[in-house]
Design a protein around this motif. Structure first.
Motif, PDB file in Angstrom:
ATOM      1  N   ILE A 274      45.549  25.425  45.438  1.00  0.00           N
ATOM      2  CA  ILE A 274      45.746  26.744  45.657  1.00  0.00           C
ATOM      3  C   ILE A 274      44.783  27.894  45.070  1.00  0.00           C
ATOM      4  O   ILE A 274      44.014  28.862  45.698  1.00  0.00           O
ATOM      5  CB  ILE A 274      47.202  27.075  45.423  1.00  0.00           C
ATOM      6  N   TYR A 275      44.257  27.524  43.717  1.00  0.00           N
ATOM      7  CA  TYR A 275      43.469  28.300  43.128  1.00  0.00           C
ATOM      8  C   TYR A 275      42.074  28.258  43.858  1.00  0.00           C
ATOM      9  O   TYR A 275      41.374  29.302  43.941  1.00  0.00           O
ATOM     10  CB  TYR A 275      43.107  27.695  41.594  1.00  0.00           C
ATOM     11  N   ASN A 276      41.710  27.292  44.186  1.00  0.00           N
ATOM     12  CA  ASN A 276      40.372  26.858  44.995  1.00  0.00           C
ATOM     13  C   ASN A 276      40.276  27.670  46.264  1.00  0.00           C
ATOM     14  O   ASN A 276      39.345  28.305  46.543  1.00  0.00           O
ATOM     15  CB  ASN A 276      40.226  25.489  45.438  1.00  0.00           C
ATOM     16  N   TYR A 277      41.478  27.888  46.904  1.00  0.00           N
ATOM     17  CA  TYR A 277      41.378  28.682  48.219  1.00  0.00           C
ATOM     18  C   TYR A 277      41.327  30.098  47.661  1.00  0.00           C
ATOM     19  O   TYR A 277      40.541  30.738  48.540  1.00  0.00           O
ATOM     20  CB  TYR A 277      42.790  28.438  48.730  1.00  0.00           C
ATOM     21  N   ALA A 278      41.820  30.427  46.650  1.00  0.00           N
ATOM     22  CA  ALA A 278      41.747  32.008  46.343  1.00  0.00           C
ATOM     23  C   ALA A 278      40.381  32.284  45.951  1.00  0.00           C
ATOM     24  O   ALA A 278      39.750  33.340  46.121  1.00  0.00           O
ATOM     25  CB  ALA A 278      42.874  32.173  45.228  1.00  0.00           C
ATOM     26  N   LEU A 279      39.700  31.226  45.296  1.00  0.00           N
ATOM     27  CA  LEU A 279      38.523  31.569  44.505  1.00  0.00           C
ATOM     28  C   LEU A 279      37.470  31.550  45.638  1.00  0.00           C
ATOM     29  O   LEU A 279      36.394  32.204  45.653  1.00  0.00           O
ATOM     30  CB  LEU A 279      38.172  30.444  43.582  1.00  0.00           C
ATOM     31  N   HIS A 280      37.432  30.897  46.547  1.00  0.00           N
ATOM     32  CA  HIS A 280      36.204  30.326  47.237  1.00  0.00           C
ATOM     33  C   HIS A 280      36.799  30.663  48.940  1.00  0.00           C
ATOM     34  O   HIS A 280      35.854  30.412  49.790  1.00  0.00           O
ATOM     35  CB  HIS A 280      35.996  28.913  47.351  1.00  0.00           C
ATOM     36  N   MET A 285      40.638  34.752  54.749  1.00  0.00           N
ATOM     37  CA  MET A 285      40.479  35.386  53.453  1.00  0.00           C
ATOM     38  C   MET A 285      39.265  34.944  52.829  1.00  0.00           C
ATOM     39  O   MET A 285      38.813  33.917  52.581  1.00  0.00           O
ATOM     40  CB  MET A 285      41.549  34.924  52.543  1.00  0.00           C
ATOM     41  N   PRO A 286      38.366  36.189  52.498  1.00  0.00           N
ATOM     42  CA  PRO A 286      37.247  36.097  51.822  1.00  0.00           C
ATOM     43  C   PRO A 286      37.277  35.485  50.276  1.00  0.00           C
ATOM     44  O   PRO A 286      38.476  35.453  49.820  1.00  0.00           O
ATOM     45  CB  PRO A 286      36.473  37.372  51.744  1.00  0.00           C
ATOM     46  N   PRO A 287      36.376  34.843  49.712  1.00  0.00           N
ATOM     47  CA  PRO A 287      36.458  34.362  48.499  1.00  0.00           C
ATOM     48  C   PRO A 287      36.984  35.778  47.580  1.00  0.00           C
ATOM     49  O   PRO A 287      36.356  36.800  47.565  1.00  0.00           O
ATOM     50  CB  PRO A 287      34.919  34.128  47.991  1.00  0.00           C
ATOM     51  N   LYS A 288      37.962  35.417  46.734  1.00  0.00           N
ATOM     52  CA  LYS A 288      38.461  36.332  45.781  1.00  0.00           C
ATOM     53  C   LYS A 288      38.919  37.601  46.401  1.00  0.00           C
ATOM     54  O   LYS A 288      38.968  38.687  45.858  1.00  0.00           O
ATOM     55  CB  LYS A 288      37.485  36.522  44.541  1.00  0.00           C
ATOM     56  N   GLY A 289      39.252  37.302  47.713  1.00  0.00           N
ATOM     57  CA  GLY A 289      39.947  38.753  48.581  1.00  0.00           C
ATOM     58  C   GLY A 289      39.100  39.657  48.938  1.00  0.00           C
ATOM     59  O   GLY A 289      39.134  40.799  49.008  1.00  0.00           O
ATOM     60  N   GLY A 290      37.654  39.513  48.634  1.00  0.00           N
ATOM     61  CA  GLY A 290      36.584  40.204  48.838  1.00  0.00           C
ATOM     62  C   GLY A 290      36.134  41.289  47.634  1.00  0.00           C
ATOM     63  O   GLY A 290      35.503  42.092  47.507  1.00  0.00           O
ATOM     64  N   SER A 291      36.867  40.606  46.573  1.00  0.00           N
ATOM     65  CA  SER A 291      36.691  41.601  45.162  1.00  0.00           C
ATOM     66  C   SER A 291      35.714  40.989  44.232  1.00  0.00           C
ATOM     67  O   SER A 291      35.037  39.826  44.632  1.00  0.00           O
ATOM     68  CB  SER A 291      37.962  41.559  44.362  1.00  0.00           C
ATOM     69  N   GLN A 292      35.491  41.479  43.135  1.00  0.00           N
ATOM     70  CA  GLN A 292      34.461  41.149  42.232  1.00  0.00           C
ATOM     71  C   GLN A 292      35.231  40.597  40.922  1.00  0.00           C
ATOM     72  O   GLN A 292      34.858  40.545  39.666  1.00  0.00           O
ATOM     73  CB  GLN A 292      33.407  42.041  41.854  1.00  0.00           C
ATOM     74  N   ALA A 293      36.734  40.343  41.042  1.00  0.00           N
ATOM     75  CA  ALA A 293      37.285  39.874  40.128  1.00  0.00           C
ATOM     76  C   ALA A 293      36.989  38.647  39.232  1.00  0.00           C
ATOM     77  O   ALA A 293      36.403  37.555  39.870  1.00  0.00           O
ATOM     78  CB  ALA A 293      38.800  39.948  40.495  1.00  0.00           C
ATOM     79  N   VAL A 298      41.811  36.152  39.142  1.00  0.00           N
ATOM     80  CA  VAL A 298      42.254  35.667  40.420  1.00  0.00           C
ATOM     81  C   VAL A 298      43.235  34.514  40.301  1.00  0.00           C
ATOM     82  O   VAL A 298      44.512  34.754  41.052  1.00  0.00           O
ATOM     83  CB  VAL A 298      41.174  35.149  41.117  1.00  0.00           C
ATOM     84  N   LYS A 299      43.253  33.758  39.272  1.00  0.00           N
ATOM     85  CA  LYS A 299      44.400  32.585  39.049  1.00  0.00           C
ATOM     86  C   LYS A 299      45.533  33.450  38.780  1.00  0.00           C
ATOM     87  O   LYS A 299      46.622  33.172  38.988  1.00  0.00           O
ATOM     88  CB  LYS A 299      43.762  31.703  37.981  1.00  0.00           C
ATOM     89  N   ALA A 300      45.486  34.356  37.897  1.00  0.00           N
ATOM     90  CA  ALA A 300      46.608  35.194  37.232  1.00  0.00           C
ATOM     91  C   ALA A 300      47.274  35.774  38.658  1.00  0.00           C
ATOM     92  O   ALA A 300      48.351  35.945  38.603  1.00  0.00           O
ATOM     93  CB  ALA A 300      46.330  36.141  36.306  1.00  0.00           C
TER      94      ALA A 300
END
Length: 310
Positions: A274-280, A285-293, A298-300
């Motif tokens: 799940i972390y990998n989906y959110a990060l990449h 959904m773009p990586p990190k939701g399109g943010s620079q976090a 992102v894991k939090a």
């Protein structure tokens, strides 16, 4: 007259083997020499820059960063472009969920025809799949900053709205945004605007109370508890700034925040997946939701959404 006898150049098995080897080896050597001499650029393998100054500095940099600000300095408002890149680009950059695509005159023409006031009201209160303020809060971006983003996107879509006037020192950014381009001239705020401003003030008061409470905690509190609380706050903040734009309403198949049925099939995977989906990124959904976090934030945010769905 007799002819001279013709003899074969290869007379022994050793000569035959040498001829065969030479037939393969000589062309290979020639090709290698040509390739080597044509391109003499230095090639480095993966990982050879691990000891470079920039790479070492990045590895040993502290996780926490301290930013010192002058409390008496005037507030610096984000530009329309900055707000667009931080919040609006998630949907308006690609035209997701029917959002008018940035720079597409055909998408923006019917919206621009409604006028600046209507566009601003829609951005502040939400419409369809778009949550109010693009999923942010008044603490994240003021009404004036949202107004600048509206003008920035509309002008790139064919409008000619002037830049909203900056609020005077000590004045409310909400009032300035309402009096910006296309305003009818009425100076009184509508009940909805007054309610939104009151909600923002209550949120600010609540945050101040939380900060006071955290400062009043005893010094003997376990470090792990503090770290966990900080991570939870970071995850919640990133969710409200970025993830909420899609997960609050379930845009484009995103699992809706707090909806156990939406999250159940996702939670069958390990958390690392799940972390990998959110990060990449995955699907729309773009990586990190399109943010620079950061990866940690992102894991939090993932932990924050998962905990709400359990």
């Amino acid at each position: 007259m007799s002819e001279a006898p013709h003899g074969a150049p290869i007379k022994t098995p050793g000569q035959l083997i040498a001829a065969v080897v030479a037939a393969f080896a000589i062309p290979i050597v020639i090709i290698w020499l040509l390739a080597y001499n044509v391109n003499e650029t230095v090639r480095t393998g993966a990982g050879t820059d691990e000891l470079a100054d920039a790479a070492v500095a990045k590895r040993i940099a502290p996780i926490a960063q301290v930013t010192v600000r002058d409390a008496n300095a005037p507030h610096v408002y984000k530009t329309g472009e900055e707000v667009f890149k931080a919040v609006c680009v998630t949907c308006h950059g690609t035209g997701a969920a029917g959002a008018p695509k940035f720079g597409n005159s055909a998408d923006w023409a019917p919206r621009i025809a409604q006028g600046y006031d209507t566009l601003l009201h829609t951005a502040l209160t939400g419409k369809g799949a778009m949550p109010p303020r693009g999923g942010t809060s008044p603490d994240d971006y003021s009404d004036y900053e949202i107004a600048r983003a509206v003008v920035y996107m509309a002008d790139h879509g064919g409008a000619n709205f002037p830049e909203p006037a900056a609020p005077a020192q000590g004045a409310s950014a909400t009032a300035t945004a309402q009096a910006a381009p296309g305003a009818s001239g009425a100076s009184a705020q509508s009940p909805a605007d007054a309610s939104a401003q009151a909600a923002g003030q209550q949120a600010a008061a609540a945050m101040a109370a939380l900060n006071s409470a955290s400062k009043a905690e005893p010094a003997s509190a376990p470090a792990t508890t503090t770290a966990s609380a900080d991570a939870n706050q970071a995850g919640k903040a990133l969710y409200q700034q970025v993830c909420q734009a899609c997960h609050a309403a379930g845009v484009l198949g995103a699992p809706k925040f707090g909806n156990k049925a939406d999250w159940a099939p996702r939670l069958k995977d390990p958390m690392d997946t799940i972390y990998n989906y959110a990060l990449h990124g995955k699907g729309n959904m773009p990586p990190k939701g399109g943010s620079q976090a950061s990866d940690a934030d992102v894991k939090a945010a993932v932990d924050y959404m998962v905990s709400a769905a359990k």
